[in-house]
Every structure is written in structure tokens, then in C-alpha cells.
Enzyme design. Sequence first.
Site, PDB file in Angstrom:
ATOM      1  N   HIS A 294     -38.408  28.837   1.686  1.00 44.15           N
ATOM      2  CA  HIS A 294     -38.109  27.529   1.714  1.00 44.15           C
ATOM      3  C   HIS A 294     -37.420  26.865   2.945  1.00 44.15           C
ATOM      4  CE1 HIS A 294     -36.525  23.891  -1.207  1.00 44.15           C
ATOM      5  NE2 HIS A 294     -36.086  23.717   0.051  1.00 44.15           N
TER       6      HIS A 294
ATOM      7  N   HIS B 193     -36.933  23.532   5.816  1.00 42.15           N
ATOM      8  CA  HIS B 193     -37.436  22.060   6.368  1.00 42.15           C
ATOM      9  C   HIS B 193     -37.109  21.893   7.910  1.00 42.15           C
ATOM     10  CE1 HIS B 193     -36.716  20.198   2.489  1.00 42.15           C
ATOM     11  NE2 HIS B 193     -35.695  21.136   2.205  1.00 42.15           N
ATOM     12  N   LEU B 194     -38.495  21.855   8.647  1.00 43.50           N
ATOM     13  CA  LEU B 194     -38.418  21.732  10.012  1.00 43.50           C
ATOM     14  C   LEU B 194     -38.343  20.503  10.691  1.00 43.50           C
ATOM     15  CD1 LEU B 194     -41.008  24.487  11.151  1.00 43.50           C
ATOM     16  CD2 LEU B 194     -38.600  24.688  11.261  1.00 43.50           C
ATOM     17  N   ARG B 195     -38.619  19.495   9.715  1.00 44.14           N
ATOM     18  CA  ARG B 195     -38.622  17.914  10.459  1.00 44.14           C
ATOM     19  C   ARG B 195     -39.799  17.888  11.247  1.00 44.14           C
ATOM     20  NH1 ARG B 195     -35.512  17.392   6.316  1.00 44.14           N
ATOM     21  NH2 ARG B 195     -33.158  17.564   6.519  1.00 44.14           N
TER      22      ARG B 195
ATOM     23  N   ASN C  27     -41.498  17.322   2.890  1.00 47.33           N
ATOM     24  CA  ASN C  27     -40.836  16.020   2.937  1.00 47.33           C
ATOM     25  C   ASN C  27     -40.495  15.232   4.124  1.00 47.33           C
ATOM     26  OD1 ASN C  27     -38.872  17.872   3.464  1.00 47.33           O
ATOM     27  ND2 ASN C  27     -37.118  16.731   2.156  1.00 47.33           N
TER      28      ASN C  27
ATOM     29  N   HIS D 195     -38.065  21.118  -7.253  1.00 47.85           N
ATOM     30  CA  HIS D 195     -36.809  20.540  -6.865  1.00 47.85           C
ATOM     31  C   HIS D 195     -36.092  20.157  -8.412  1.00 47.85           C
ATOM     32  CE1 HIS D 195     -33.198  18.937  -4.575  1.00 47.85           C
ATOM     33  NE2 HIS D 195     -33.127  18.293  -5.656  1.00 47.85           N
TER      34      HIS D 195
ATOM     35  N   HIS E  44     -34.116  26.775  -4.815  1.00 46.87           N
ATOM     36  CA  HIS E  44     -32.634  26.624  -4.616  1.00 46.87           C
ATOM     37  C   HIS E  44     -31.819  26.677  -5.974  1.00 46.87           C
ATOM     38  CE1 HIS E  44     -33.648  22.616  -4.699  1.00 46.87           C
ATOM     39  NE2 HIS E  44     -34.161  22.542  -3.467  1.00 46.87           N
TER      40      HIS E  44
ATOM     41  N   LEU F 284     -28.177  19.234  -1.875  1.00 43.79           N
ATOM     42  CA  LEU F 284     -28.691  19.076  -3.035  1.00 43.79           C
ATOM     43  C   LEU F 284     -29.566  20.345  -3.480  1.00 43.79           C
ATOM     44  CD1 LEU F 284     -29.295  15.058  -3.066  1.00 43.79           C
ATOM     45  CD2 LEU F 284     -27.578  16.803  -4.641  1.00 43.79           C
TER      46      LEU F 284
ATOM     47  N   HIS G 297     -30.084  17.937   9.779  1.00 45.73           N
ATOM     48  CA  HIS G 297     -29.723  16.447   9.994  1.00 45.73           C
ATOM     49  C   HIS G 297     -28.740  16.107  11.101  1.00 45.73           C
ATOM     50  CE1 HIS G 297     -31.093  15.127   5.860  1.00 45.73           C
ATOM     51  NE2 HIS G 297     -30.814  16.108   5.481  1.00 45.73           N
TER      52      HIS G 297
ATOM     53  N   ALA H 157     -27.720  14.756   2.376  1.00 47.75           N
ATOM     54  CA  ALA H 157     -27.695  16.019   1.806  1.00 47.75           C
ATOM     55  C   ALA H 157     -28.426  17.161   2.643  1.00 47.75           C
ATOM     56  CB  ALA H 157     -28.243  15.974   0.506  1.00 47.75           C
TER      57      ALA H 157
HETATM   58  C1  NCD Z   1     -33.161  18.704   1.804  1.00 50.70           C
HETATM   59  C2  NCD Z   1     -33.619  17.940   3.013  1.00 50.70           C
HETATM   60  O1  NCD Z   1     -32.598  17.395   3.880  1.00 50.70           O
HETATM   61  O2  NCD Z   1     -34.582  17.764   3.254  1.00 50.70           O
HETATM   62  N1  NCD Z   1     -31.863  18.578   1.550  1.00 50.70           N
HETATM   63  C3  NCD Z   1     -31.090  19.461   0.812  1.00 50.70           C
HETATM   64  O3  NCD Z   1     -29.765  19.049   0.343  1.00 50.70           O
HETATM   65  N2  NCD Z   1     -31.369  20.631   0.406  1.00 50.70           N
HETATM   66  C4  NCD Z   1     -34.111  18.193   0.731  1.00 50.70           C
HETATM   67  C5  NCD Z   1     -33.872  19.066  -0.447  1.00 50.70           C
HETATM   68  O4  NCD Z   1     -34.169  20.314  -0.287  1.00 50.70           O
HETATM   69  O5  NCD Z   1     -33.341  18.882  -1.483  1.00 50.70           O
HETATM   70 ZN    ZN Z   2     -35.105  21.959   0.443  1.00 45.40          ZN
END
Ligand code: NCD
Ligand code: ZN
Length: 348
Positions: free
Chosen positions: A12, A14-16, A40, A135, A173, A218, A250, A262
Site C-alpha cells: 500500500h 502513495h507515489l503521487r 488516488n 479504505h 491500514h 486517515l 504531502h 492527512a
Molecule cells: C492518503 C493520501 O494522502 O493519499 N492519506 C492518508 O492519511 N493515509 C490517503 C489514504 O490512504 O487514506
Molecule cells: Zn493510503
Amino acid sequence: MRLTLKRPDDWHLHLRDGAAMAAVVGHSAAQFARAIIMPNLKPALATTAAALDYRRRILAALPADTAFEPLMTLYLTDNTSAAEIHAARESAQVHAVKLYPAGATTNADAGVSAIENTYPALEAMQALGLPLLVHAEVTDPQVDIFDREAVFIERILAPLTQRLPALKIVLEHITTRQGVEFVSASADNIAGTLTAHHLLLNRNALFAGGLRPHHYCLPVLKREQHRQALLEAATSGSAKFFLGTDSAPHPRSAKESACGCAGLYTAHAAMELYAEAFEQAGALDKLEAFASFHGADFYGLPRNQGEIVLEKSAWQVPDTYPLAGEELVPMRAGETLSWKLRTPAHAD
Ligand code: NCD
Ligand code: ZN
């Protein structure tokens, strides 16, 4: 002390995109052989074509001499068709479909407004063995934010598993005892990921000496009794639980804000943080299967060849990393970690 493990995967991440992705992807590539990449983005990656384009951009952004395989996901919407699910499966590059309840988290506006709308897609996924990544938080403002995972399990997830008993589902998560209990009590097609930060922190970390925006994610951090339940699950040896960092970069300005985003960034030291959690639980012998075997087995992918070495050796986490002209504040910024990943990533 040194620990040698088969190369791990991050189930799991997030790479943007664009310059932000280019700034962070090297951290994950140094730690992991593969990662499940969250869809996302803006706009959300709701089609196989969009996911495959994104995969090409990730591969192009990898630092030289890293071997890292992005495992793509589709973003489930109210309109995802069974045909789109078939296209995803046929691509052989899309390994799962992500369910965000509409508005639940970062870039979840295009998410699912009512689970019934997704039945055609979910039925196709069940038939094809394509996992649903969840999620698991209700967005009902009447529900207390600390209860949103437990209520989602009760209202949405438990009935869904009755309706589609063979659908592969990953409760992403997990943050609560109820989440652990649900996964543990379910059949083998239901699994869960656990983040390093939820294993290491409870909700006091949000308010330690003042408001701590870099600990806001989150699902939000929970009470100590829940952290204990997560740690027990991670170190139990159960094949149902595996590593998913949810590392979510972020810019500092978006975190240190009147309405902060988040997400915790942990990719810079992912295995070091998990090693710390497992060591605290006296269960370092359980880390390899959690990080390197259970996820691959659940997804039906081969386990990795090659190894990493973790060494007990103190190092200081930088205060910030660069992020596309801004700053990224990583977990444990400026603090000392006791484990260090020694082996650089290399080809299998
Ligand atoms: C994630 C994000 O920033 O893309 N943020 C997070 O708090 N985990 C989105 C997600 O997985 O809920
Ligand atoms: Zn996530």
C-alpha cells in the site's frame, strides 16, 4: 546485530505524480522490490489505460540501477463496469481495485457513494480473483471519527462478504481491534495491511505537547489498546496480515495548515520503522514473513529473490527531504533511528 531478510514488498503506497513522484520513488525502490500503487491521483485512475500510463511514468522516474516493480490498481467508482474489470485483469499489470468511500480521505471525491452501485464490478472481480482493497471508514458525519472503521466493518464490509463470499478483500491500514478481529475471523480470502506508524504510535502522538500535524493521517491514530491489537496481529505469524506502509507524501505547507492534509511519510525508513515495532514486541523473527511472504502469497505473485540486510546502527533522519520545490517532513524528522537498511536495492 544484523537481520537478513528476503526482499520485502510494500502492499500500500502513495507515489503521487510528476516531480513529487520523482522526488520520493527512490526511497521505496531502495526498500522494496514491488509496491501496490494507490490510484488516488487527480483525476482518479479509474481506467486500465490510465493505470498503465501511470505505470510507465513511474518506471521512467526510477533512479538508475534500481529494480522496482509498480503493481497498479484501479480506482473504483459508482460507474466502474464489469468490462473495465476484465480489461484490468487482461492487462496483467493491474493487481487490485481500490474502494474509497466518497470523501473519506485525500482525493476520494470520485469514490463510491453507495456500495450497491459497484456490484457489477465486484461480481466480475470475484469471478476473476482480482482483490478489492478497502479504505474502511464510513463518511457519515454523525459517526465519531474514532469509530468510523468499526462502523464501516459492521455496516458495509460484513454484509459485503456475505453477499460475495469468494471476493478477495484487503482491509487496508487496519487501525482498530475490531479490524483485526474481523480479518482474523474471516475466511482466507480476507486479509489486512498494517502501517509502521499505526504499529508505533497511538493517538497521544497527535497532541504531544501541542498539535502535531505530521502525525495526522486517515484512518486517524487510535487508542493504545488498538495499537496493541495491531502489533499482536502483525507479529502473530498469521498469513492474513502483511506490510503496507501507506506512505503518503504531502508538502510541508499542506500539513502545517489551518486545515492540514492527512498522511504520514514513512518510505524513507520503512523497514527500519517496522523493525523497531517488531523488536519492541520481541518478535523480530516474525518480520520476514510479514514483510516479504504473506502479501505475495495473498496476491498470487512469486516471492522475491535476493535479500536485504537491516543493521542495528543509529542514524539521524533528515529534518526534510525535497519535494518538487517544497519540503517533505518525514516521520521521525531530525530524530535518531536504531535500525539501518544496509543493502542497496538490486536486481533479482
Ligand atoms: C492518503 C493520501 O494522502 O493519499 N492519506 C492518508 O492519511 N493515509 C490517503 C489514504 O490512504 O487514506
Ligand atoms: Zn493510503
